[in-house]
Design a protein around this motif. Structure first.
Motif, mmCIF file in Angstrom:
data_model
loop_
_atom_site.group_PDB
_atom_site.id
_atom_site.type_symbol
_atom_site.label_atom_id
_atom_site.label_comp_id
_atom_site.label_asym_id
_atom_site.label_seq_id
_atom_site.Cartn_x
_atom_site.Cartn_y
_atom_site.Cartn_z
ATOM 1 N N VAL A 47 0.847 -1.198 0.000
ATOM 2 C CA VAL A 47 0.000 0.000 0.000
ATOM 3 C C VAL A 47 0.883 1.250 0.000
ATOM 4 O O VAL A 47 0.758 2.111 -0.867
ATOM 5 C CB VAL A 47 -0.930 0.026 1.221
ATOM 6 C CG1 VAL A 47 -1.740 1.322 1.246
ATOM 7 C CG2 VAL A 47 -1.852 -1.190 1.209
ATOM 8 N N ALA A 48 1.778 1.329 0.983
ATOM 9 C CA ALA A 48 2.667 2.485 1.083
ATOM 10 C C ALA A 48 3.841 2.126 1.972
ATOM 11 O O ALA A 48 3.703 1.331 2.909
ATOM 12 C CB ALA A 48 1.940 3.702 1.649
ATOM 13 N N THR A 49 4.992 2.707 1.668
ATOM 14 C CA THR A 49 6.172 2.525 2.503
ATOM 15 C C THR A 49 6.837 3.868 2.758
ATOM 16 O O THR A 49 6.607 4.841 2.021
ATOM 17 C CB THR A 49 7.206 1.593 1.847
ATOM 18 O OG1 THR A 49 7.643 2.165 0.607
ATOM 19 C CG2 THR A 49 6.633 0.205 1.592
ATOM 20 N N ILE A 50 7.633 3.896 3.812
ATOM 21 C CA ILE A 50 8.363 5.113 4.152
ATOM 22 C C ILE A 50 9.705 4.717 4.763
ATOM 23 O O ILE A 50 9.769 3.828 5.612
ATOM 24 C CB ILE A 50 7.534 6.004 5.104
ATOM 25 C CG1 ILE A 50 8.255 7.332 5.365
ATOM 26 C CG2 ILE A 50 7.186 5.278 6.402
ATOM 27 C CD1 ILE A 50 7.346 8.372 6.055
ATOM 28 N N THR A 51 10.761 5.366 4.310
ATOM 29 C CA THR A 51 12.080 5.091 4.856
ATOM 30 C C THR A 51 12.290 5.898 6.138
ATOM 31 O O THR A 51 11.489 6.782 6.473
ATOM 32 C CB THR A 51 13.172 5.460 3.849
ATOM 33 O OG1 THR A 51 13.191 6.898 3.699
ATOM 34 C CG2 THR A 51 12.931 4.813 2.491
ATOM 35 N N SER A 52 13.376 5.610 6.829
ATOM 36 C CA SER A 52 13.679 6.359 8.052
ATOM 37 C C SER A 52 13.960 7.830 7.746
ATOM 38 O O SER A 52 13.824 8.686 8.625
ATOM 39 C CB SER A 52 14.870 5.739 8.779
ATOM 40 O OG SER A 52 16.006 5.700 7.931
ATOM 41 N N ALA A 53 14.335 8.120 6.498
ATOM 42 C CA ALA A 53 14.591 9.507 6.093
ATOM 43 C C ALA A 53 13.316 10.202 5.629
ATOM 44 O O ALA A 53 13.345 11.405 5.341
ATOM 45 C CB ALA A 53 15.622 9.539 4.975
ATOM 46 N N GLY A 54 12.230 9.455 5.520
ATOM 47 C CA GLY A 54 10.958 10.063 5.153
ATOM 48 C C GLY A 54 10.570 9.936 3.692
ATOM 49 O O GLY A 54 9.552 10.500 3.273
ATOM 50 N N THR A 55 11.334 9.196 2.912
ATOM 51 C CA THR A 55 10.983 8.976 1.510
ATOM 52 C C THR A 55 9.807 8.008 1.428
ATOM 53 O O THR A 55 9.853 6.938 2.024
ATOM 54 C CB THR A 55 12.171 8.432 0.728
ATOM 55 O OG1 THR A 55 13.258 9.362 0.814
ATOM 56 C CG2 THR A 55 11.808 8.215 -0.732
ATOM 57 N N THR A 56 8.786 8.395 0.689
ATOM 58 C CA THR A 56 7.573 7.589 0.620
ATOM 59 C C THR A 56 7.379 6.961 -0.752
ATOM 60 O O THR A 56 7.904 7.435 -1.761
ATOM 61 C CB THR A 56 6.334 8.442 0.950
ATOM 62 O OG1 THR A 56 6.268 9.536 0.014
ATOM 63 C CG2 THR A 56 6.411 9.001 2.361
ATOM 64 N N ASN A 57 6.582 5.884 -0.749
ATOM 65 C CA ASN A 57 6.239 5.182 -1.977
ATOM 66 C C ASN A 57 4.818 4.676 -1.811
ATOM 67 O O ASN A 57 4.463 4.149 -0.746
ATOM 68 C CB ASN A 57 7.196 4.008 -2.228
ATOM 69 C CG ASN A 57 6.856 3.263 -3.495
ATOM 70 O OD1 ASN A 57 6.698 3.853 -4.551
ATOM 71 N ND2 ASN A 57 6.741 1.952 -3.397
ATOM 72 N N TYR A 58 4.000 4.855 -2.851
ATOM 73 C CA TYR A 58 2.596 4.460 -2.774
ATOM 74 C C TYR A 58 2.206 3.564 -3.945
ATOM 75 O O TYR A 58 2.719 3.719 -5.068
ATOM 76 C CB TYR A 58 1.688 5.696 -2.804
ATOM 77 C CG TYR A 58 1.816 6.607 -1.627
ATOM 78 C CD1 TYR A 58 2.689 7.688 -1.646
ATOM 79 C CD2 TYR A 58 1.047 6.403 -0.480
ATOM 80 C CE1 TYR A 58 2.809 8.534 -0.556
ATOM 81 C CE2 TYR A 58 1.149 7.243 0.606
ATOM 82 C CZ TYR A 58 2.037 8.316 0.569
ATOM 83 O OH TYR A 58 2.140 9.151 1.653
ATOM 84 N N ALA A 59 1.286 2.678 -3.696
ATOM 85 C CA ALA A 59 0.657 1.945 -4.784
ATOM 86 C C ALA A 59 -0.164 2.931 -5.606
ATOM 87 O O ALA A 59 -0.736 3.883 -5.067
ATOM 88 C CB ALA A 59 -0.242 0.851 -4.239
ATOM 89 N N ASP A 60 -0.224 2.706 -6.910
ATOM 90 C CA ASP A 60 -0.970 3.624 -7.778
ATOM 91 C C ASP A 60 -2.424 3.753 -7.346
ATOM 92 O O ASP A 60 -3.026 4.827 -7.464
ATOM 93 C CB ASP A 60 -0.905 3.136 -9.223
ATOM 94 C CG ASP A 60 0.471 3.336 -9.858
ATOM 95 O OD1 ASP A 60 0.747 2.688 -10.881
ATOM 96 O OD2 ASP A 60 1.269 4.134 -9.310
ATOM 97 N N SER A 61 -2.970 2.671 -6.832
ATOM 98 C CA SER A 61 -4.393 2.657 -6.489
ATOM 99 C C SER A 61 -4.739 3.550 -5.297
ATOM 100 O O SER A 61 -5.908 3.860 -5.084
ATOM 101 C CB SER A 61 -4.848 1.227 -6.184
ATOM 102 O OG SER A 61 -4.091 0.687 -5.117
ATOM 103 N N VAL A 62 -3.741 3.963 -4.520
ATOM 104 C CA VAL A 62 -4.025 4.782 -3.336
ATOM 105 C C VAL A 62 -3.410 6.178 -3.411
ATOM 106 O O VAL A 62 -3.644 6.999 -2.512
ATOM 107 C CB VAL A 62 -3.554 4.080 -2.047
ATOM 108 C CG1 VAL A 62 -4.140 2.676 -1.956
ATOM 109 C CG2 VAL A 62 -2.032 4.050 -1.941
ATOM 110 N N LYS A 63 -2.650 6.438 -4.459
ATOM 111 C CA LYS A 63 -2.011 7.756 -4.582
ATOM 112 C C LYS A 63 -3.060 8.863 -4.575
ATOM 113 O O LYS A 63 -4.082 8.764 -5.243
ATOM 114 C CB LYS A 63 -1.192 7.827 -5.872
ATOM 115 C CG LYS A 63 0.136 7.121 -5.802
ATOM 116 C CD LYS A 63 0.905 7.236 -7.108
ATOM 117 C CE LYS A 63 2.238 6.505 -7.028
ATOM 118 N NZ LYS A 63 2.979 6.551 -8.318
ATOM 119 N N GLY A 64 -2.782 9.890 -3.798
ATOM 120 C CA GLY A 64 -3.698 11.019 -3.701
ATOM 121 C C GLY A 64 -4.799 10.830 -2.668
ATOM 122 O O GLY A 64 -5.515 11.774 -2.351
#
Length: 114
Positions: A47-64
């Motif tokens: 669904v979504a991930t976040i690194t310790s530095a705050g970089t995020t990544n989202y699945a296309d289906s949940v972006k926004g």
């Protein structure tokens, strides 16, 4: 390391929920943290991930619609879910990584239905 999720439940389409996950059992800061979900008969998906530095990544289906955030001082991660759709219904799992080892929470049910 133990991960405990909270915040799931039943919500109507278009509604919002906030999931939280707290890690215990270590004083070390977890590396990547994230949320995954699974419905019966299907593979668990990111669904979504976040690194310790705050970089995020989202699945296309949940972006926004979904926003992931973390509090490094508490080894905690949250997922704010807005504009929920019936297809978001799933068991949501928290995942944390420490020194290359993955840890998972027990899961929390999110049901989007009228």
């Amino acid at each position: 390391v133990y991960l405990v999720e909270s915040g799931g439940g039943l919500v109507q389409p278009g509604g919002s929920l906030r999931l939280s996950c707290a890690a215990s059992g270590t004083i070390r800061r977890l590396n990547n943290m994230g949320w995954y979900r699974q419905v019966p008969g299907k593979q668990r998906e990111l669904v979504a991930t976040i690194t310790s530095a705050g970089t995020t990544n989202y699945a296309d289906s949940v972006k926004g619609r979904f926003t992931i955030s973390r509090d490094n001082t508490k080894n905690a991660v949250s997922l704010q879910m807005n504009s929920l759709k019936p297809e978001d219904t799933a068991v949501y799992y928290c995942r944390g990584t420490l020194w290359g080892v993955d840890y998972w929470g027990q899961g929390t049910q999110v049901t989007v239905s009228s």
